[in-house]
Design an enzyme around this catalytic site. Structure first.
Site, PDB file in Angstrom:
ATOM      1  N   THR A  17     -34.847 -21.800  15.903  1.00 61.24           N
ATOM      2  CA  THR A  17     -34.059 -22.793  15.169  1.00 61.24           C
ATOM      3  C   THR A  17     -32.886 -22.176  14.413  1.00 61.24           C
ATOM      4  O   THR A  17     -32.043 -22.906  13.878  1.00 61.24           O
ATOM      5  CB  THR A  17     -34.954 -23.552  14.174  1.00 61.24           C
ATOM      6  OG1 THR A  17     -35.570 -22.613  13.293  1.00 61.24           O
ATOM      7  CG2 THR A  17     -36.027 -24.335  14.907  1.00 61.24           C
ATOM      8  N   GLY A  18     -32.803 -20.850  14.345  1.00 60.07           N
ATOM      9  CA  GLY A  18     -31.674 -20.196  13.695  1.00 60.07           C
ATOM     10  C   GLY A  18     -30.448 -20.177  14.587  1.00 60.07           C
ATOM     11  O   GLY A  18     -30.507 -20.536  15.769  1.00 60.07           O
ATOM     12  N   SER A  19     -29.321 -19.728  14.039  1.00 60.53           N
ATOM     13  CA  SER A  19     -28.069 -19.761  14.792  1.00 60.53           C
ATOM     14  C   SER A  19     -28.111 -18.868  16.032  1.00 60.53           C
ATOM     15  O   SER A  19     -27.749 -19.301  17.134  1.00 60.53           O
ATOM     16  CB  SER A  19     -26.898 -19.360  13.887  1.00 60.53           C
ATOM     17  OG  SER A  19     -27.080 -18.048  13.371  1.00 60.53           O
ATOM     18  N   GLU A  20     -28.562 -17.628  15.877  1.00 64.96           N
ATOM     19  CA  GLU A  20     -28.638 -16.728  17.025  1.00 64.96           C
ATOM     20  C   GLU A  20     -29.746 -17.146  17.981  1.00 64.96           C
ATOM     21  O   GLU A  20     -29.583 -17.118  19.202  1.00 64.96           O
ATOM     22  CB  GLU A  20     -28.861 -15.286  16.557  1.00 64.96           C
ATOM     23  CG  GLU A  20     -27.667 -14.669  15.862  1.00 64.96           C
ATOM     24  CD  GLU A  20     -26.458 -14.594  16.764  1.00 64.96           C
ATOM     25  OE1 GLU A  20     -26.577 -14.088  17.889  1.00 64.96           O
ATOM     26  OE2 GLU A  20     -25.378 -15.053  16.337  1.00 64.96           O
ATOM     27  N   ILE A 100     -35.268  -8.459  19.507  1.00 66.05           N
ATOM     28  CA  ILE A 100     -33.825  -8.300  19.614  1.00 66.05           C
ATOM     29  C   ILE A 100     -33.213  -7.797  18.317  1.00 66.05           C
ATOM     30  O   ILE A 100     -32.200  -7.087  18.318  1.00 66.05           O
ATOM     31  CB  ILE A 100     -33.170  -9.646  20.000  1.00 66.05           C
ATOM     32  CG1 ILE A 100     -33.828 -10.214  21.274  1.00 66.05           C
ATOM     33  CG2 ILE A 100     -31.674  -9.484  20.179  1.00 66.05           C
ATOM     34  CD1 ILE A 100     -33.712  -9.306  22.489  1.00 66.05           C
ATOM     35  N   THR A 101     -33.787  -8.116  17.196  1.00 66.92           N
ATOM     36  CA  THR A 101     -33.211  -7.881  15.873  1.00 66.92           C
ATOM     37  C   THR A 101     -32.749  -6.440  15.672  1.00 66.92           C
ATOM     38  O   THR A 101     -33.481  -5.488  15.967  1.00 66.92           O
ATOM     39  CB  THR A 101     -34.233  -8.228  14.781  1.00 66.92           C
ATOM     40  OG1 THR A 101     -34.749  -9.526  15.013  1.00 66.92           O
ATOM     41  CG2 THR A 101     -33.587  -8.183  13.406  1.00 66.92           C
ATOM     42  N   GLU A 102     -31.538  -6.300  15.143  1.00 70.09           N
ATOM     43  CA  GLU A 102     -30.975  -5.002  14.777  1.00 70.09           C
ATOM     44  C   GLU A 102     -31.173  -4.773  13.286  1.00 70.09           C
ATOM     45  O   GLU A 102     -31.243  -5.718  12.502  1.00 70.09           O
ATOM     46  CB  GLU A 102     -29.487  -4.986  15.116  1.00 70.09           C
ATOM     47  CG  GLU A 102     -28.779  -3.676  14.834  1.00 70.09           C
ATOM     48  CD  GLU A 102     -27.318  -3.709  15.232  1.00 70.09           C
ATOM     49  OE1 GLU A 102     -26.657  -2.656  15.102  1.00 70.09           O
ATOM     50  OE2 GLU A 102     -26.832  -4.777  15.655  1.00 70.09           O
ATOM     51  N   TYR A 165     -25.415  -3.494  30.644  1.00 70.52           N
ATOM     52  CA  TYR A 165     -24.573  -4.513  31.256  1.00 70.52           C
ATOM     53  C   TYR A 165     -23.612  -3.901  32.279  1.00 70.52           C
ATOM     54  O   TYR A 165     -23.411  -4.444  33.370  1.00 70.52           O
ATOM     55  CB  TYR A 165     -23.746  -5.250  30.199  1.00 70.52           C
ATOM     56  CG  TYR A 165     -24.513  -5.757  29.010  1.00 70.52           C
ATOM     57  CD1 TYR A 165     -25.875  -6.042  29.092  1.00 70.52           C
ATOM     58  CD2 TYR A 165     -23.884  -5.949  27.787  1.00 70.52           C
ATOM     59  CE1 TYR A 165     -26.570  -6.514  27.989  1.00 70.52           C
ATOM     60  CE2 TYR A 165     -24.571  -6.415  26.679  1.00 70.52           C
ATOM     61  CZ  TYR A 165     -25.923  -6.690  26.791  1.00 70.52           C
ATOM     62  OH  TYR A 165     -26.616  -7.145  25.696  1.00 70.52           O
ATOM     63  N   GLU A 213     -29.268   8.674  25.792  1.00 71.89           N
ATOM     64  CA  GLU A 213     -28.193   9.014  24.869  1.00 71.89           C
ATOM     65  C   GLU A 213     -28.663  10.144  23.971  1.00 71.89           C
ATOM     66  O   GLU A 213     -29.840  10.516  23.969  1.00 71.89           O
ATOM     67  CB  GLU A 213     -27.786   7.797  24.026  1.00 71.89           C
ATOM     68  CG  GLU A 213     -28.881   7.294  23.111  1.00 71.89           C
ATOM     69  CD  GLU A 213     -28.496   6.009  22.373  1.00 71.89           C
ATOM     70  OE1 GLU A 213     -27.526   5.359  22.789  1.00 71.89           O
ATOM     71  OE2 GLU A 213     -29.179   5.671  21.400  1.00 71.89           O
ATOM     72  N   HIS A 251     -26.321   3.902  17.757  1.00 71.00           N
ATOM     73  CA  HIS A 251     -27.710   3.620  17.430  1.00 71.00           C
ATOM     74  C   HIS A 251     -28.216   4.525  16.314  1.00 71.00           C
ATOM     75  O   HIS A 251     -27.765   5.661  16.161  1.00 71.00           O
ATOM     76  CB  HIS A 251     -28.595   3.809  18.659  1.00 71.00           C
ATOM     77  CG  HIS A 251     -28.384   2.768  19.706  1.00 71.00           C
ATOM     78  ND1 HIS A 251     -28.454   3.050  21.034  1.00 71.00           N
ATOM     79  CD2 HIS A 251     -28.083   1.446  19.621  1.00 71.00           C
ATOM     80  CE1 HIS A 251     -28.231   1.952  21.726  1.00 71.00           C
ATOM     81  NE2 HIS A 251     -27.997   0.965  20.880  1.00 71.00           N
TER      82      HIS A 251
END
Length: 300
Positions: A17-20, A100-102, A165, A213, A251
């Protein structure tokens, strides 16, 4: 075929329900992901209209699983609430939790991981700070764009979202079984080795791309695992050859300290076990084409 995420996966979104959460839920629906609901304790019993679907909102992950049969959760909640959201998913014994959260504190990530182990490892965690997992043509759990590649016979595991990607796009004519963005934080759930094992065991994955990396020793450990357990061709890319010592690059885990964690050391470890390592993502894609040319296509 795919690893961990298939067309049969039933996905819920914690923070839908949040924006993201709402934005990316709509994108996942457009990609064909079977999203069956969301979780927000304050909005339990409501429904949200997204992507032409009316999706129920549940108070807890356990309730969502009981009502829908969900086996995957994608977490889109602010960093200070992420630990509690993931612990809730682990306690409900959901099979896959994609975080997903950073910006999740390392202490919290460590606790999440420890809790998963304490519960018998029934929940696989991908992330945090990751783009998620996509099995093209089947399902997409996270923020990976769905229109940049096709189903195929390559497996991809990457610390970097943007390089995930790019590689998907570079090799879109061959396509991918599954693409896994594991994230680049100092502590993460699923590792390169976990993905390598799954791709090795997947009959429809015929070659593997591994993107690493600077920082830590995950790529060196992956190289040792490849030498002992992986018979399929693997090509690699390591980001960060020009990174200055002692400075975090991108990162939170991408930092070189002395001779530890350098791109050159990782490249040498991979090449020592027969992994061809490109100097650029495009060169790496070219190496994959070369090694795959010798592998008969059997993927359906």
């Amino acid at each position: 075929m795919a690893i961990w995420l298939t067309a049969d996966s039933k996905v819920i979104v914690q923070g839908m329900t949040g924006s993201e959460g709402s934005k990316h839920t709509a994108r996942m629906l457009a990609a064909g992901t079977n999203i069956v609901g969301g979780v927000n304790a304050r909005k339990a019993g409501q429904s949200v209209d997204l992507g032409g679907r009316s999706l129920p909102v549940f108070g807890t992950v356990a309730e969502a699983m009981a009502e829908t049969g969900a086996d995957v959760s994608v977490v889109f909640v602010p960093p200070k609430f992420t630990k509690d959201a993931v612990v809730e998913a682990i306690d409900a014994e959901i099979g896959l939790c994609v975080v997903i959260t950073e910006g999740v504190p390392v202490h919290d990530t460590t606790r999440m991981w420890d809790h998963a182990i304490e519960k018998g490892g029934r929940t696989r965690i991908i992330g945090p700070n990751c783009p998620g997992i996509a099995s093209p043509g089947a399902s997409n759990a996270g923020i990976i764009p769905a229109d940049i590649t096709t189903p195929g016979r390559i497996g991809l595991v990457s610390k970097s979202g943007t390089l995930t990607y790019q590689m998907m796009y570079e090799l879109r004519d061959i396509g991918f079984s599954t693409c896994v963005g594991i994230g680049g934080d100092p502590v993460i759930g699923t590792t390169h080795i976990d993905a390598l094992k799954a791709f090795q065991d997947d009959p429809d994955t015929e070659a593997i791309v591994m993107i690493g990396e600077i920082g830590g020793d995950a790529e060196e450990r992956a190289a040792a695992y490849i030498e002992e357990h992986v018979s399929k061709p693997v090509v690699g890319y390591v980001a960060g050859f020009t990174a200055p010592e002692g400075k975090t690059m991108g990162h939170a885990g991408a930092i070189v300290s002395g001779s530890s964690g350098t791109a050159q050391a990782k490249k040498e470890a991979l090449e020592k076990v027969g992994v061809r390592v490109g100097k650029t993502p495009t060169e790496t894609a070219g190496l994959l084409r070369e090694v795959l040319a010798a592998v008969p296509a059997t993927a359906s």
